[in-house]
Scaffold this motif. Structure first.
Motif, mmCIF file in Angstrom:
data_model
loop_
_atom_site.group_PDB
_atom_site.id
_atom_site.type_symbol
_atom_site.label_atom_id
_atom_site.label_comp_id
_atom_site.label_asym_id
_atom_site.label_seq_id
_atom_site.Cartn_x
_atom_site.Cartn_y
_atom_site.Cartn_z
ATOM 1 N N SER A 52 0.851 -1.188 0.000
ATOM 2 C CA SER A 52 0.000 0.000 0.000
ATOM 3 C C SER A 52 0.886 1.235 0.000
ATOM 4 C CB SER A 52 -0.924 0.006 1.220
ATOM 5 O OG SER A 52 -0.181 0.091 2.413
ATOM 6 N N SER A 56 -2.873 4.707 -2.937
ATOM 7 C CA SER A 56 -3.761 3.543 -2.848
ATOM 8 C C SER A 56 -4.599 3.583 -1.571
ATOM 9 C CB SER A 56 -2.954 2.242 -2.925
ATOM 10 O OG SER A 56 -2.154 2.070 -1.785
ATOM 11 N N ASN A 57 -4.040 4.120 -0.485
ATOM 12 C CA ASN A 57 -4.816 4.265 0.753
ATOM 13 C C ASN A 57 -5.984 5.211 0.560
ATOM 14 O OD1 ASN A 57 -3.568 2.528 2.604
ATOM 15 N ND2 ASN A 57 -1.932 3.986 2.968
ATOM 16 N N TYR A 60 -8.612 3.575 -1.913
ATOM 17 C CA TYR A 60 -9.326 2.501 -1.231
ATOM 18 C C TYR A 60 -10.298 3.081 -0.202
ATOM 19 C CZ TYR A 60 -10.136 -2.059 0.870
ATOM 20 O OH TYR A 60 -10.721 -3.207 1.328
ATOM 21 N N SER A 64 -14.366 2.511 0.138
ATOM 22 C CA SER A 64 -14.608 1.526 1.195
ATOM 23 C C SER A 64 -15.874 1.861 1.979
ATOM 24 C CB SER A 64 -13.407 1.497 2.155
ATOM 25 O OG SER A 64 -13.686 0.689 3.267
ATOM 26 N N THR A 69 -8.499 2.214 5.226
ATOM 27 C CA THR A 69 -7.475 2.413 4.204
ATOM 28 C C THR A 69 -7.053 1.037 3.694
ATOM 29 O OG1 THR A 69 -5.681 2.366 5.810
ATOM 30 C CG2 THR A 69 -6.623 4.536 5.282
ATOM 31 N N LYS A 70 -6.336 1.015 2.595
ATOM 32 C CA LYS A 70 -5.867 -0.258 2.058
ATOM 33 C C LYS A 70 -4.930 -0.943 3.053
ATOM 34 C CE LYS A 70 -3.838 -2.362 -2.024
ATOM 35 N NZ LYS A 70 -3.256 -2.150 -3.340
#
Length: 88
Positions: A52, A56-57, A60, A64, A69-70
Motif C-alpha cells: 500500500s 492507494s490508501n 481505497y 470503502s 485504508t488499504k
C-alpha cells in the motif's frame, strides 16, 4: 481542507493497531493461534506496508464502505487468514 483530510488518512494508516481477541479462535482452526500473535503482527504489518502507499490508501478509503485504508484492510485480512480473531 483536502490536504488536511489526506494528512489525517495517512496518519491513520500509520497508527492502525488491530484489537485481537487472544482467547478466541477462528472456526477453521482447532487450537488457538494467539501464541504466534507477535510474529504475525510484524509479518502482516510488513506485508500491508509493502503493498500500500499514500495514493492507494486514499483511493481505497474513498470507495470503502467501512472507511478503511488499504493498509488497514490488508493488515486485518492477513491476521484473520493467520487464524486470529480481529475485533476492529
Amino acid at each position: 481542507m483536502k490536504k488536511m483530510l489526506c494528512v489525517i488518512i495517512l496518519l491513520q494508516a500509520c497508527v492502525y493497531k488491530p484489537v485481537v481477541d487472544t482467547a478466541g479462535r477462528s472456526g477453521t482452526f482447532d487450537k488457538s493461534k494467539a501464541v504466534e500473535l507477535t510474529n504475525d503482527l510484524q509479518h502482516c504489518k510488513t506485508i500491508a506496508k509493502n503493498n500500500s502507499n499514500f495514493v492507494s490508501n486514499i483511493l481505497y478509503w474513498s470507495i470503502s464502505s467501512t472507511m478503511d485504508t488499504k493498509y488497514e484492510a490488508l493488515n486485518r485480512k492477513c491476521l484473520i487468514n493467520r487464524g486470529h480473531s480481529i475485533l476492529n
